[in-house]
Motif scaffolding. Structure first.
Motif, mmCIF file in Angstrom:
data_model
loop_
_atom_site.group_PDB
_atom_site.id
_atom_site.type_symbol
_atom_site.label_atom_id
_atom_site.label_comp_id
_atom_site.label_asym_id
_atom_site.label_seq_id
_atom_site.Cartn_x
_atom_site.Cartn_y
_atom_site.Cartn_z
ATOM 1 N N THR A 16 0.851 -1.191 0.000
ATOM 2 C CA THR A 16 0.000 0.000 0.000
ATOM 3 C C THR A 16 0.883 1.236 0.000
ATOM 4 O O THR A 16 2.005 1.221 0.499
ATOM 5 C CB THR A 16 -0.928 0.078 1.239
ATOM 6 N N CYS A 17 0.340 2.303 -0.562
ATOM 7 C CA CYS A 17 1.015 3.596 -0.535
ATOM 8 C C CYS A 17 -0.080 4.659 -0.520
ATOM 9 O O CYS A 17 -0.698 4.934 -1.540
ATOM 10 C CB CYS A 17 1.923 3.767 -1.747
ATOM 11 N N GLU A 18 -0.309 5.198 0.687
ATOM 12 C CA GLU A 18 -1.371 6.182 0.854
ATOM 13 C C GLU A 18 -0.916 7.251 1.838
ATOM 14 O O GLU A 18 -0.329 6.931 2.873
ATOM 15 C CB GLU A 18 -2.644 5.514 1.390
ATOM 16 N N GLY A 19 -1.220 8.493 1.512
ATOM 17 C CA GLY A 19 -0.863 9.588 2.414
ATOM 18 C C GLY A 19 0.630 9.626 2.660
ATOM 19 O O GLY A 19 1.422 9.605 1.723
ATOM 20 N N ASN A 20 1.018 9.632 3.934
ATOM 21 C CA ASN A 20 2.440 9.705 4.264
ATOM 22 C C ASN A 20 3.025 8.335 4.615
ATOM 23 O O ASN A 20 4.108 8.252 5.198
ATOM 24 C CB ASN A 20 2.660 10.683 5.423
ATOM 25 N N THR A 21 2.322 7.239 4.240
ATOM 26 C CA THR A 21 2.735 5.888 4.640
ATOM 27 C C THR A 21 2.840 4.962 3.436
ATOM 28 O O THR A 21 2.000 5.002 2.535
ATOM 29 C CB THR A 21 1.721 5.305 5.648
ATOM 30 N N ILE A 22 3.873 4.120 3.457
ATOM 31 C CA ILE A 22 4.028 3.063 2.452
ATOM 32 C C ILE A 22 4.347 1.768 3.185
ATOM 33 O O ILE A 22 5.032 1.775 4.211
ATOM 34 C CB ILE A 22 5.135 3.396 1.429
ATOM 35 N N THR A 23 3.835 0.663 2.642
ATOM 36 C CA THR A 23 4.134 -0.663 3.177
ATOM 37 C C THR A 23 4.606 -1.543 2.030
ATOM 38 O O THR A 23 3.982 -1.566 0.966
ATOM 39 C CB THR A 23 2.886 -1.288 3.840
ATOM 40 N N THR A 24 5.726 -2.249 2.264
ATOM 41 C CA THR A 24 6.285 -3.153 1.255
ATOM 42 C C THR A 24 6.438 -4.543 1.853
ATOM 43 O O THR A 24 6.358 -4.730 3.063
ATOM 44 C CB THR A 24 7.667 -2.679 0.770
ATOM 45 N N SER A 25 6.710 -5.518 0.970
ATOM 46 C CA SER A 25 7.022 -6.868 1.432
ATOM 47 C C SER A 25 8.320 -7.333 0.789
ATOM 48 O O SER A 25 8.729 -6.828 -0.268
ATOM 49 C CB SER A 25 5.885 -7.839 1.099
ATOM 50 N N PHE A 26 8.954 -8.314 1.461
ATOM 51 C CA PHE A 26 10.230 -8.838 0.979
ATOM 52 C C PHE A 26 10.420 -10.270 1.466
ATOM 53 O O PHE A 26 10.343 -10.533 2.669
ATOM 54 C CB PHE A 26 11.390 -7.967 1.465
ATOM 55 N N THR A 29 7.338 -7.558 6.231
ATOM 56 C CA THR A 29 6.664 -6.368 5.730
ATOM 57 C C THR A 29 7.321 -5.175 6.404
ATOM 58 O O THR A 29 7.778 -5.262 7.551
ATOM 59 C CB THR A 29 5.149 -6.376 6.012
ATOM 60 N N THR A 30 7.381 -4.092 5.683
ATOM 61 C CA THR A 30 8.041 -2.893 6.188
ATOM 62 C C THR A 30 7.135 -1.706 5.977
ATOM 63 O O THR A 30 6.593 -1.512 4.887
ATOM 64 C CB THR A 30 9.394 -2.676 5.475
ATOM 65 N N GLU A 31 6.987 -0.922 7.035
ATOM 66 C CA GLU A 31 6.178 0.293 6.970
ATOM 67 C C GLU A 31 7.086 1.493 7.188
ATOM 68 O O GLU A 31 7.884 1.512 8.124
ATOM 69 C CB GLU A 31 5.093 0.271 8.051
ATOM 70 N N VAL A 32 6.961 2.459 6.306
ATOM 71 C CA VAL A 32 7.677 3.730 6.444
ATOM 72 C C VAL A 32 6.642 4.842 6.519
ATOM 73 O O VAL A 32 5.727 4.903 5.694
ATOM 74 C CB VAL A 32 8.659 3.961 5.269
ATOM 75 N N ILE A 33 6.817 5.684 7.521
ATOM 76 C CA ILE A 33 5.947 6.847 7.699
ATOM 77 C C ILE A 33 6.806 8.097 7.548
ATOM 78 O O ILE A 33 7.829 8.231 8.219
ATOM 79 C CB ILE A 33 5.268 6.834 9.084
ATOM 80 N N ILE A 34 6.396 8.987 6.655
ATOM 81 C CA ILE A 34 7.090 10.259 6.479
ATOM 82 C C ILE A 34 6.756 11.141 7.682
ATOM 83 O O ILE A 34 5.590 11.441 7.930
ATOM 84 C CB ILE A 34 6.652 10.972 5.178
ATOM 85 N N GLN A 35 7.790 11.553 8.412
ATOM 86 C CA GLN A 35 7.603 12.414 9.587
ATOM 87 C C GLN A 35 7.628 13.896 9.201
ATOM 88 O O GLN A 35 6.787 14.658 9.641
ATOM 89 C CB GLN A 35 8.695 12.147 10.623
ATOM 90 N N ARG A 36 8.637 14.262 8.393
ATOM 91 C CA ARG A 36 8.798 15.654 7.956
ATOM 92 C C ARG A 36 9.503 15.685 6.603
ATOM 93 O O ARG A 36 10.344 14.848 6.321
ATOM 94 C CB ARG A 36 9.650 16.445 8.955
#
Length: 142
Positions: free
Chosen positions: A28-38, A104-111
């Motif tokens: 998923t990639c929505e708003g300030n968050t993306i989730t990937t798998s590996f 799974t990896t989640e990245v949240i954009i902080q700034r």
């Protein structure tokens, strides 16, 4: 609505090429968050024994952040820029994925300020956190 952009090869979103690709797909990639798998494979250069190492998880988080930028650029018909890790802070590793496990990896954009992005990343196995960190990523917009 089905996001057909997510059907593209992961290398459309990131500058890395095999054998350095540490994400398989964007979930998923929505708003300030993306989730990937590996899927951790037995020939991965970031293995320590049969465990996916700290370095591998940090690279996985960085590539997930890069995929977020790549996704937004492709969505807007813009070229995908290179990015560089400026710093890594607040690293916490509590466990490791083994060969043939999917993380799974989640990245949240902080700034975001100019070409610098601060992110928080988390690698997970199921609903168990494996590693977390904050990264400062610098985009080469020139």
């Amino acid at each position: 609505m089905i996001d057909q952009l997510l059907d593209r090869p992961i290398t459309d979103f990131i500058p890395q090429r095999e054998p350095m690709v540490m994400i398989d797909k964007i979930i998923t990639c929505e708003g300030n968050t993306i989730t990937t798998s590996f899927l951790v494979k037995s020939d991965n250069q970031f293995l320590s024994g049969n465990r996916f190492s700290e370095s591998g998880m940090l690279e996985n988080i960085a590539q997930t952040a890069a995929a977020k930028v790549g996704y937004e650029c492709l969505k807007n018909n813009e070229p995908v820029p290179l990015g560089f890790i400026g710093s890594i802070n607040k690293v916490g590793v509590v466990d490791y994925a083994l060969v043939e496990q999917v993380i799974t990896t989640e990245v949240i954009i902080q700034r975001e300020v100019l070409n610098v992005t601060i992110i928080k990343g988390t690698c997970m196995l199921g609903d168990k956190d494996l590693a977390t960190c904050e990264m400062k990523i610098i985009l080469d917009l020139g």
